[in-house]
Design a protein around this motif. Structure first.
Motif, PDB file in Angstrom:
ATOM      1  N   ASN A   1      11.868   1.658 -12.829  1.00  0.00           N
ATOM      2  CA  ASN A   1      11.368   2.830 -11.352  1.00  0.00           C
ATOM      3  C   ASN A   1      11.884   3.849 -11.930  1.00  0.00           C
TER       4      ASN A   1
ATOM      5  N   GLN B   1       5.924  10.186  -8.576  1.00  0.00           N
ATOM      6  CA  GLN B   1       5.564   8.907  -7.561  1.00  0.00           C
ATOM      7  C   GLN B   1       5.652   7.767  -8.653  1.00  0.00           C
TER       8      GLN B   1
ATOM      9  N   GLU C   1       3.563   4.028  -8.668  1.00  0.00           N
ATOM     10  CA  GLU C   1       2.882   2.471  -7.910  1.00  0.00           C
ATOM     11  C   GLU C   1       2.914   2.080  -8.815  1.00  0.00           C
TER      12      GLU C   1
ATOM     13  N   LEU D   1       0.591  -1.931  -9.105  1.00  0.00           N
ATOM     14  CA  LEU D   1      -0.971  -2.640  -8.957  1.00  0.00           C
ATOM     15  C   LEU D   1      -0.773  -4.406  -9.169  1.00  0.00           C
TER      16      LEU D   1
ATOM     17  N   ARG E   1      -1.789  -2.354  -3.712  1.00  0.00           N
ATOM     18  CA  ARG E   1      -1.038  -1.124  -4.855  1.00  0.00           C
ATOM     19  C   ARG E   1      -0.664  -0.689  -3.392  1.00  0.00           C
ATOM     20  N   ILE E   2       1.240  -0.142  -4.230  1.00  0.00           N
ATOM     21  CA  ILE E   2       1.760   0.178  -3.547  1.00  0.00           C
ATOM     22  C   ILE E   2       2.632   1.875  -4.551  1.00  0.00           C
ATOM     23  N   THR E   3       2.935   3.051  -3.260  1.00  0.00           N
ATOM     24  CA  THR E   3       3.621   3.844  -4.352  1.00  0.00           C
ATOM     25  C   THR E   3       5.013   2.966  -3.513  1.00  0.00           C
TER      26      THR E   3
ATOM     27  N   ASP F   1       7.500   5.573  -2.115  1.00  0.00           N
ATOM     28  CA  ASP F   1       7.542   6.160  -0.661  1.00  0.00           C
ATOM     29  C   ASP F   1       8.810   5.851  -0.171  1.00  0.00           C
TER      30      ASP F   1
ATOM     31  N   PRO G   1       7.334   2.888   1.928  1.00  0.00           N
ATOM     32  CA  PRO G   1       5.891   2.050   1.473  1.00  0.00           C
ATOM     33  C   PRO G   1       4.998   0.966   1.925  1.00  0.00           C
TER      34      PRO G   1
ATOM     35  N   TRP H   1       1.678  -1.513   1.494  1.00  0.00           N
ATOM     36  CA  TRP H   1       0.301  -2.318   0.305  1.00  0.00           C
ATOM     37  C   TRP H   1      -0.977  -1.239   0.631  1.00  0.00           C
TER      38      TRP H   1
END
Length: 539
Positions: A212, A270, A272, A274, A301-303, A306, A309, A311
């Motif tokens: 990350n 950000q 993300e 997938l 898909r998820i950030t 966040d 967060p 999905w």
């Protein structure tokens, strides 16, 4: 025992050899296919692109003689055939390599010096570390017995900002360790892996692992994920379960990518992830009974950056298990290979999916997927794919049953290599295609520096549609491209220099959390048409 990592920089300008004629199977619209080699003698279960445009390919050593002999009459454990090759991309040639132990279902990563450090495997190979450096004609595998603290079979590796790689999980291993070792015993408990272990199926092997932007690790297993502070061995965030709760990790075997990292100079960046395809819960057990459950047709898909967060679900054009997901130079994702039903494992997949799918992450939901032209070769269990410097995607492998069986089976062992050629390589786009003039390939760059990339572009240039993109070469096996990463640097300024020449000012990544040290493919993309890449080394 720790391996000694050879620090080397090979200074040369990569030249493109003339390519042999290949049979084009489809038209350019929707991509096309090239058969590169009808047989390289082994099945491409694992692949890694090196900085000299060679690709290390290997399968396993315990299912009989391959179709390629070792040189000079050499033998390993009474087997005189090769189970690894070095493939020269632009000469379209290959030569045998020698592995001393079983590399089946192993893992690896490119280290900052450009060497491939590869870990684990089956049987006597499960605690081995292996090293190969990028050379032209005479290098081979070096092996270090008992170099791992734990048995690593079906583990995932990722390169880290400090130059080490982390090895996460593996069969019956609910922990992680580092290469090179810096402490003893060098294993750190990760209960998340035991919590996601389905009885009788596991579904937590080859966990999807991504660095990350805050330096922590996103680790996905089965149907959910955590954010791990691996330095302090603390879970700093727990993510929701994917809606529906179906597993996505081996042997249910979906695939995952970290989407392109953008706006890298902003205060908050950000990230993300997938995750696409896989097999519904219970599919593995059913496949053992010759009942082949249709694969999942969803992506999640998820950030991951966040605060809260969630999905977001999407639907693919077709269901898919055992697919590969490869980042293209444009930032789009190619979903390729796989089956329409069943599970990973010997004779446990059915309904080969021959058509790749292009996923455009910047489009609105409902308009992101585009089906591409099909191949004629099923690529199922143990197939692989990897991005090449010229923008093609090399595809190989498929060994859906034990041993080198070419007759009397539903899907024969596949020894060929082919390339998928995306639309952007069509000659009709040559007026838009950048050609990098400077810097030369193998140049070094530093963090947080303004550099200038000089290109030529024959046609009309749209300055705000030029981006400099960096791609870290992944280690690909079992539907997961480990350490795969694309950084969209954009451009700070474009200056016309005359004679179709342009200077592109761009700022390099600010830290190893965004881009770990090492060798990257650097592309210039203009109106979604990429240049051929150069190799650059980020210090």
């Amino acid at each position: 025992m720790s391996p000694t990592f050879i620090f080397s920089i090979v200074l040369f300008q990569l030249l493109f050899a003339s390519q042999p004629c290949h049979r084009i199977l489809t038209s350019a619209a929707g991509g096309s296919w090239q058969v590169l080699q009808k047989s390289i003698g082994i099945s491409a279960m694992h692949m890694q692109l090196l900085r000299n445009d060679r690709i290390v390919v290997f399968d396993r050593t315990d299912f009989g003689p391959s179709n390629l002999s070792l040189p000079n009459g050499n033998c390993v454990n009474n087997d005189c055939t090769a189970h690894s090759v070095m493939y020269n991309v632009y000469a379209n040639t290959f030569r045998p390599l020698t592995v001393q132990s079983d590399v089946w279902c192993s893992s690896g990563a490119i280290m900052p010096d450009g060497n491939l450090v590869q870990t684990g495997g089956n049987g006597l190979g499960d605690r081995r570390v292996r090293l190969i450096n990028p050379c032209n004609d005479n290098c081979d595998w070096q092996e270090f017995p008992n170099a791992l603290a734990a048995s690593r079979w079906y583990a995932s590796n990722h390169i880290l900002p400090d130059g080490r790689q982390i090895i996460v999980g593996g069969r019956k291993q609910f922990n992680y360790e580092f290469i090179p070792k810096d402490v003893a015993p060098n294993t750190f408990s990760l209960p998340f892996l035991s919590e996601t272990n389905d009885v009788g199926a596991e579904n937590n092997l080859y966990p999807f692992t991504f660095l990350n932007v805050d330096g922590n690790l996103f680790i996905f297993a089965n149907n959910r994920a955590i954010l791990l502070d691996y330095v302090n061995n603390i879970v700093v965030k727990t993510y929701p379960t994917i809606p529906g709760g179906d597993p996505r990790s081996y042997p249910s075997t979906g695939s995952a990518v970290l989407l392109p990292l953008k706006n890298l100079k902003s205060a908050t960046i950000q990230a993300e992830v997938l995750v696409c395809g896989g097999a519904p819960k219970g599919s593995y057990q059913q496949s053992l009974k010759k009942i082949f459950v249709p694969a999942l047709n969803t992506c999640a898909r998820i950030t991951i950056t966040d605060p809260n967060p969630q999905w977001v679900m999407e639907t693919m054009p077709m269901a898919r298990v055992m697919s590969d997901m490869i980042m293209l130079p444009t930032g789009n994702v190619l979903v390729i290979n796989g089956a329409g039903s069943g599970s990973a494992g010997w004779e446990q997949g059915r309904d080969p999916i021959l058509s790749p799918v292009l996923y455009r992450p910047d489009n609105a939901i409902g308009s992101r997927f585009e089906t591409q032209n099909p191949t004629t070769i099923p690529r199922m269990y143990h197939s692989t794919a990897t991005l090449l410097r010229d923008g093609r995607v090399l595809v190989g492998g498929s060994n859906p049953h034990a041993f080198y069986n070419f007759t009397g089976v539903l899907y024969p062992t596949e020894l060929s290599l082919e390339a998928f050629i995306p639309d952007y390589l069509d000659a009709s786009f040559n007026d838009l295609r950048p050609t990098i003039v400077a810097p030369k390939s193998m140049s070094g760059i530093n963090y947080r520096k303004l550099i200038t990339i000089q290109v030529t572009i024959p046609g009309t240039v749209v300055e705000n549609m030029i981006s400099v993109n960096m791609v870290f070469p992944s280690f690909t096996t079992h539907s997961f491209a480990m350490s795969q990463r694309l950084l969209a640097l954009g451009n700070d300024k474009v200056t016309a220099m005359g004679n179709s020449t342009y200077n592109i000012d761009v700022t390099t990544p600010s830290s190893g959390n965004l881009a770990p040290r090492g060798f990257y493919l650097l592309y210039v993309v203009h109106q979604d048409i990429p240049s051929q890449a150069i190799w650059i080394r980020l210090f």
